[in-house]
Design an enzyme around this catalytic site. Structure first.
Site, PDB file in Angstrom:
ATOM      1  N   LYS A 130     -38.614  19.618  19.774  1.00 35.76           N
ATOM      2  CA  LYS A 130     -37.478  19.191  18.956  1.00 35.76           C
ATOM      3  C   LYS A 130     -36.798  17.930  19.497  1.00 35.76           C
ATOM      4  CE  LYS A 130     -36.427  23.898  17.416  1.00 35.76           C
ATOM      5  NZ  LYS A 130     -36.493  23.818  15.971  1.00 35.76           N
ATOM      6  N   LYS A 177     -47.498  24.489   5.690  1.00 36.49           N
ATOM      7  CA  LYS A 177     -46.740  25.630   5.183  1.00 36.49           C
ATOM      8  C   LYS A 177     -45.816  25.171   4.055  1.00 36.49           C
ATOM      9  CE  LYS A 177     -42.647  25.555   8.182  1.00 36.49           C
ATOM     10  NZ  LYS A 177     -41.785  26.343   9.083  1.00 36.49           N
ATOM     11  N   LYS A 200     -39.087  23.849   1.927  1.00 32.93           N
ATOM     12  CA  LYS A 200     -38.114  23.385   0.933  1.00 32.93           C
ATOM     13  C   LYS A 200     -37.824  21.892   1.085  1.00 32.93           C
ATOM     14  CE  LYS A 200     -33.628  24.147   3.145  1.00 32.93           C
ATOM     15  NZ  LYS A 200     -32.295  24.758   2.951  1.00 32.93           N
TER      16      LYS A 200
END
Length: 344
Positions: free
Chosen positions: A116, A211, A214
């Site tokens: 991250k 995957k 959204k």
């Protein structure tokens, strides 16, 4: 009773992939174990603000709970406690205590942090520190099982290490969660006992190598739970397949068809094995996609009807009951730790 602890995502709108891969398995877990286990279901809102939030966190929390209730989470059961992390201050207080026995080296080795923060000089401290908060979430309630993905197993090991380090230095205060091997066996047992395709990652409808997300800019790549059932069915009909020309489950060579088989199993409640056996060998992709589209349309219609029946009053009542319990348990454990150190 042994305690099972799980957190629910609070990101507002959800995709069908979120629902099938996370919400429904958790609802089945709670239904399966609520008679024999204490099940703590918490909203990790403090974890959520590690990323940028739009000021709608409270509204998103309520929306997420409506989704979970519609998925089958029993808001009123006496052994299911639902609470917001930020409403139990012991989480933050124990996090600081554990910070003071955690080391920079072990935190810097966390894979999630490295991924991250890679290439970002401005990565916030919360990204570095949130595994310690996760340890506090678990240790405060003496949770034995914490159903998470394998990408979080490193954080469970950190939890065990911090709990053990504290106990060795200050006395036996914390009960450690089960080992990652035991956690994996527990979760494997959940999938086997449920007989469903639990834990499967639903793929992007247009690019099944990824995957479903959204954040994808392509509207037809994802089914949002706010989509109309008819719109969801149309998206299934436009889903990518392949040139093999035969229905079979082969995620490596036929990820698009395999993804549709998974969606069909999860939306109908059948096992993946039975769905694969029923459709394997079919050569008409259009007919097969129509079967999946019909199942998704019916599933969305039923789910949205259940969601509409969930009231904010029911959710708030569950929070009040759960947060009263959580504060009692967490504050008692925090006091033990404070006394052991000498803060009280």
């Amino acid at each position: 009773m042994e305690t099972i602890l799980t957190g629910i995502r609070v990101n507002g709108e959800l995709t069908l992939g979120n629902l099938l891969g996370a919400l429904l398995p958790m609802a089945r877990l709670s239904e399966q174990y609520k008679a024999t286990h204490q099940i703590n279901v918490f909203v990790p809102d403090l974890h959520t603000i590690i990323a940028d939030v739009d000021g709608n966190l409270a509204d998103n929390t309520m929306k997420s709970l409506r989704y979970y209730a519609a998925a089958g989470l029993d808001l009123g059961h006496e052994n299911i406690r639902i609470y917001r992390q930020s409403y139990v201050s012991a989480h933050s207080e124990l996090c600081w205590i554990l910070d003071c026995i955690a080391t920079m080296g072990e935190m810097g080795r966390m894979t999630q942090f490295k991924e991250k923060s890679e290439g970002r000089d401005s990565a916030n401290v919360g990204i570095f520190n949130y595994p310690v908060l996760m340890a506090a979430d678990i240790l405060l309630y003496s949770a034995k099982y914490v159903p998470v993905g394998e990408d979080q197993f490193q954080h469970l090991e950190l939890t065990r290490n911090l709990g053990e380090r504290f106990n060795n230095k200050y006395g036996e205060v914390f009960r450690l969660p089960a080992t990652t091997a035991e956690q994996a066996a527990f979760m494997k047992g959940l999938a086997a006992e449920g007989g469903k395709a639990d834990g499967i990652r639903i793929r992007d409808l247009l690019n099944p190598e990824k995957k479903m997300s959204k954040s994808s800019p392509a509207e037809n790549s994802k089914i949002m739970m706010s989509d109309s059932p008819e719109a969801a069915a149309k998206k299934i009909m436009s889903a990518a397949t392949d040139s093999v020309g035969k229905v079979q489950f082969d995620m490596f060579n036929q990820p698009g068809i395999s993804n549709l088989l998974q969606i069909l199993a999860l939306t109908t409640g059948d096992t993946l094995e039975s769905v694969v056996a029923r459709y394997s060998g079919e050569t008409n992709y259009g007919d097969f996609k129509r079967k999946v589209a019909e199942a998704v349309e019916l599933f969305m219609t039923d789910f949205q009807a259940r969601e509409a029946e969930v009231s904010d009053a029911d959710i708030l009542a569950a929070f009040l009951r759960g947060e009263k319990y959580a504060n009692q348990v967490a504050n008692a454990k925090l006091l033990e730790a404070q006394k052991a150190i000498g803060l009280r």
